[in-house]
Design a protein around this motif. Sequence first.
Motif, PDB file in Angstrom:
ATOM      1  N   ILE A  73      82.826  84.485 -13.381  1.00 21.25           N
ATOM      2  CA  ILE A  73      82.006  85.473 -12.693  1.00 21.25           C
ATOM      3  C   ILE A  73      82.384  86.879 -13.157  1.00 21.25           C
ATOM      4  O   ILE A  73      83.566  87.241 -13.169  1.00 21.25           O
ATOM      5  N   ALA A  74      81.387  87.691 -13.501  1.00 19.24           N
ATOM      6  CA  ALA A  74      81.641  89.069 -13.921  1.00 19.24           C
ATOM      7  C   ALA A  74      81.822  89.957 -12.692  1.00 19.24           C
ATOM      8  O   ALA A  74      80.949  90.734 -12.314  1.00 19.24           O
ATOM      9  N   GLY A  75      82.960  89.805 -12.063  1.00 24.71           N
ATOM     10  CA  GLY A  75      83.265  90.579 -10.870  1.00 24.71           C
ATOM     11  C   GLY A  75      84.448  89.981 -10.148  1.00 24.71           C
ATOM     12  O   GLY A  75      85.020  88.974 -10.575  1.00 24.71           O
ATOM     13  N   PRO A  76      84.835  90.585  -9.038  1.00 27.42           N
ATOM     14  CA  PRO A  76      85.992  90.093  -8.290  1.00 27.42           C
ATOM     15  C   PRO A  76      85.765  88.699  -7.721  1.00 27.42           C
ATOM     16  O   PRO A  76      84.672  88.376  -7.236  1.00 27.42           O
ATOM     17  N   VAL A  77      86.799  87.870  -7.813  1.00 27.79           N
ATOM     18  CA  VAL A  77      86.789  86.525  -7.226  1.00 27.79           C
ATOM     19  C   VAL A  77      87.956  86.437  -6.260  1.00 27.79           C
ATOM     20  O   VAL A  77      89.094  86.745  -6.611  1.00 27.79           O
ATOM     21  N   HIS A  78      87.670  86.058  -5.038  1.00 26.93           N
ATOM     22  CA  HIS A  78      88.701  85.908  -4.017  1.00 26.93           C
ATOM     23  C   HIS A  78      88.607  84.498  -3.444  1.00 26.93           C
ATOM     24  O   HIS A  78      87.771  84.232  -2.580  1.00 26.93           O
ATOM     25  N   GLY A  79      89.434  83.592  -3.985  1.00 28.07           N
ATOM     26  CA  GLY A  79      89.378  82.209  -3.541  1.00 28.07           C
ATOM     27  C   GLY A  79      88.032  81.606  -3.871  1.00 28.07           C
ATOM     28  O   GLY A  79      87.649  81.481  -5.040  1.00 28.07           O
ATOM     29  N   ASP A  80      87.285  81.238  -2.841  1.00 29.07           N
ATOM     30  CA  ASP A  80      85.983  80.604  -3.026  1.00 29.07           C
ATOM     31  C   ASP A  80      84.834  81.601  -3.007  1.00 29.07           C
ATOM     32  O   ASP A  80      83.685  81.219  -3.130  1.00 29.07           O
ATOM     33  N   ARG A  81      85.144  82.885  -2.867  1.00 30.32           N
ATOM     34  CA  ARG A  81      84.092  83.893  -2.741  1.00 30.32           C
ATOM     35  C   ARG A  81      83.991  84.722  -4.013  1.00 30.32           C
ATOM     36  O   ARG A  81      84.987  84.992  -4.674  1.00 30.32           O
ATOM     37  N   TYR A  82      82.783  85.116  -4.344  1.00 29.99           N
ATOM     38  CA  TYR A  82      82.552  85.924  -5.527  1.00 29.99           C
ATOM     39  C   TYR A  82      81.553  87.035  -5.214  1.00 29.99           C
ATOM     40  O   TYR A  82      80.765  86.966  -4.254  1.00 29.99           O
ATOM     41  N   ARG A  83      81.625  88.073  -6.023  1.00 26.34           N
ATOM     42  CA  ARG A  83      80.647  89.164  -5.968  1.00 26.34           C
ATOM     43  C   ARG A  83      80.512  89.745  -7.363  1.00 26.34           C
ATOM     44  O   ARG A  83      81.489  90.224  -7.938  1.00 26.34           O
ATOM     45  N   LEU A  84      79.301  89.695  -7.926  1.00 19.21           N
ATOM     46  CA  LEU A  84      79.090  90.276  -9.247  1.00 19.21           C
ATOM     47  C   LEU A  84      79.088  91.795  -9.151  1.00 19.21           C
ATOM     48  O   LEU A  84      78.444  92.366  -8.268  1.00 19.21           O
ATOM     49  N   THR A  85      79.804  92.427 -10.072  1.00 17.74           N
ATOM     50  CA  THR A  85      79.973  93.875 -10.013  1.00 17.74           C
ATOM     51  C   THR A  85      78.665  94.608 -10.253  1.00 17.74           C
ATOM     52  O   THR A  85      78.369  95.596  -9.593  1.00 17.74           O
ATOM     53  N   ASN A  86      77.851  94.154 -11.207  1.00 14.80           N
ATOM     54  CA  ASN A  86      76.671  94.914 -11.601  1.00 14.80           C
ATOM     55  C   ASN A  86      75.350  94.309 -11.132  1.00 14.80           C
ATOM     56  O   ASN A  86      74.294  94.660 -11.648  1.00 14.80           O
ATOM     57  N   THR A  87      75.395  93.376 -10.194  1.00 14.81           N
ATOM     58  CA  THR A  87      74.183  92.872  -9.557  1.00 14.81           C
ATOM     59  C   THR A  87      74.490  92.657  -8.080  1.00 14.81           C
ATOM     60  O   THR A  87      75.612  92.867  -7.630  1.00 14.81           O
ATOM     61  N   ASP A  88      73.482  92.207  -7.319  1.00 15.60           N
ATOM     62  CA  ASP A  88      73.710  91.984  -5.899  1.00 15.60           C
ATOM     63  C   ASP A  88      74.016  90.518  -5.589  1.00 15.60           C
ATOM     64  O   ASP A  88      73.980  90.108  -4.426  1.00 15.60           O
ATOM     65  N   TRP A  89      74.328  89.717  -6.612  1.00  9.35           N
ATOM     66  CA  TRP A  89      74.688  88.328  -6.353  1.00  9.35           C
ATOM     67  C   TRP A  89      76.073  88.253  -5.715  1.00  9.35           C
ATOM     68  O   TRP A  89      77.038  88.837  -6.210  1.00  9.35           O
ATOM     69  N   ALA A  90      76.163  87.500  -4.634  1.00  7.07           N
ATOM     70  CA  ALA A  90      77.440  87.275  -3.956  1.00  7.07           C
ATOM     71  C   ALA A  90      77.318  85.993  -3.160  1.00  7.07           C
ATOM     72  O   ALA A  90      76.218  85.549  -2.816  1.00  7.07           O
ATOM     73  N   GLY A  91      78.447  85.346  -2.875  1.00 11.79           N
ATOM     74  CA  GLY A  91      78.409  84.113  -2.091  1.00 11.79           C
ATOM     75  C   GLY A  91      79.688  83.326  -2.246  1.00 11.79           C
ATOM     76  O   GLY A  91      80.749  83.893  -2.530  1.00 11.79           O
ATOM     77  N   THR A  92      79.570  82.005  -2.081  1.00 18.36           N
ATOM     78  CA  THR A  92      80.716  81.115  -2.188  1.00 18.36           C
ATOM     79  C   THR A  92      80.382  79.951  -3.111  1.00 18.36           C
ATOM     80  O   THR A  92      79.214  79.591  -3.286  1.00 18.36           O
ATOM     81  N   GLY A  93      81.431  79.351  -3.678  1.00 19.23           N
ATOM     82  CA  GLY A  93      81.228  78.163  -4.494  1.00 19.23           C
ATOM     83  C   GLY A  93      80.684  77.003  -3.696  1.00 19.23           C
ATOM     84  O   GLY A  93      79.981  76.135  -4.230  1.00 19.23           O
ATOM     85  N   ALA A  94      80.985  76.982  -2.402  1.00 17.72           N
ATOM     86  CA  ALA A  94      80.519  75.888  -1.552  1.00 17.72           C
ATOM     87  C   ALA A  94      79.001  75.837  -1.464  1.00 17.72           C
ATOM     88  O   ALA A  94      78.423  74.784  -1.180  1.00 17.72           O
ATOM     89  N   GLY A  95      78.339  76.958  -1.729  1.00 18.95           N
ATOM     90  CA  GLY A  95      76.885  76.991  -1.621  1.00 18.95           C
ATOM     91  C   GLY A  95      76.156  76.393  -2.800  1.00 18.95           C
ATOM     92  O   GLY A  95      74.921  76.365  -2.801  1.00 18.95           O
TER      93      GLY A  95
END
Length: 347
Positions: A73-95
């Motif tokens: 992922i092009a952005g911060p990853v915290h455990g199962d959660r992600y957020r792309l730095t240059n788009t509004d995509w965010a969520g969890t791997g569980a999804g």
Amino acid sequence: MSAIETPSARDPWLVADVGGTNARFGLVTRPGGRPERVVVVRGGEYDGLADAVHDYLRLHAGGVRPGAACLAIAGPVHGDRYRLTNTDWAGTGAGLGIPYVELLNDFEALALSLPRLAGEQDLASLGGPAPAPGMVKAVLGPGTGLGVAALVPARGGWVPVPGEGGHVSAPVVTDLEIEVIRALRADGMAFVDAEHLLSGPGLARLRHGLALVEGVAAAPLPAAEIVARVDDSLCSRTVSVFCGLLGSFAANVALTLGAHGGVYLGGGIVPRIVRRIRDSDFRRRFEANLVPSGYLSGIATTAIVAEQPALTGAAAWLGQRHADRTPLPPPARSGEAASPRPRSIAP
């Protein structure tokens, strides 16, 4: 919890490199295999990562249901959660609806690919000696953003170390670069970091800054056109200044990490301009820091020209989990912290 299962054509592993502009997907169908059925899609055509994954599996993978996945992922990853730095995509791997999902920062995955890249089809020298074996490696790269990571030797393998080094201050050195920064600030930018200049959008911003300094009119151009217009004087100067800045930034990364194992340049821009980087001030600027004397001249700089190297790194990560027979933790439920996972990979 059972360990990750062996990949096969029926139950493959899904690997992905999800950037701010494009998302790349592939399947691993055998242990040690390279990603197959690689497809690149534009992220803006989808509402989110889950939609892109499901579309890839339906349209390009015969509707298979992967047994495991590793997504860079092009952005911060915290455990199962992600957020792309240059788009509004965010969520969890569980999804994503896949039994086991590992999330990595994209440059963490790129770092993991380094021990598996070799030869002219994967790497191109940008100057310096051969990389020292068994030493810290650094990887950086301008694309939609500016990524940085390290690969650190550990007992029996390597540990990837992601970060947000692209957001350090811009590595300006020359009078012209200082004038460009002043012009951009006067034009409304309160702060200019490295990514603001060393990225795809950064190339466009750098060209605009040069036009302001030189007092010339210049209609906006995307990065791909700036790189392609080799006979355009403003575009040519923009790429030249870009390469010099890249050299100073790479030197800062090398000094910070002690990267005697080499500094590797990836991302979407570098493979397109390898020859121009070699002919530029890149290597001179890389070696220009004289304290300590000779330190940087002994560090290799190398361009990554391999196809989809982050997918190779994601596959290597899953391959090590399989080789270890490491039980993978269940995906974290909303609001829960993800279980810790081992972070090393074999040579």
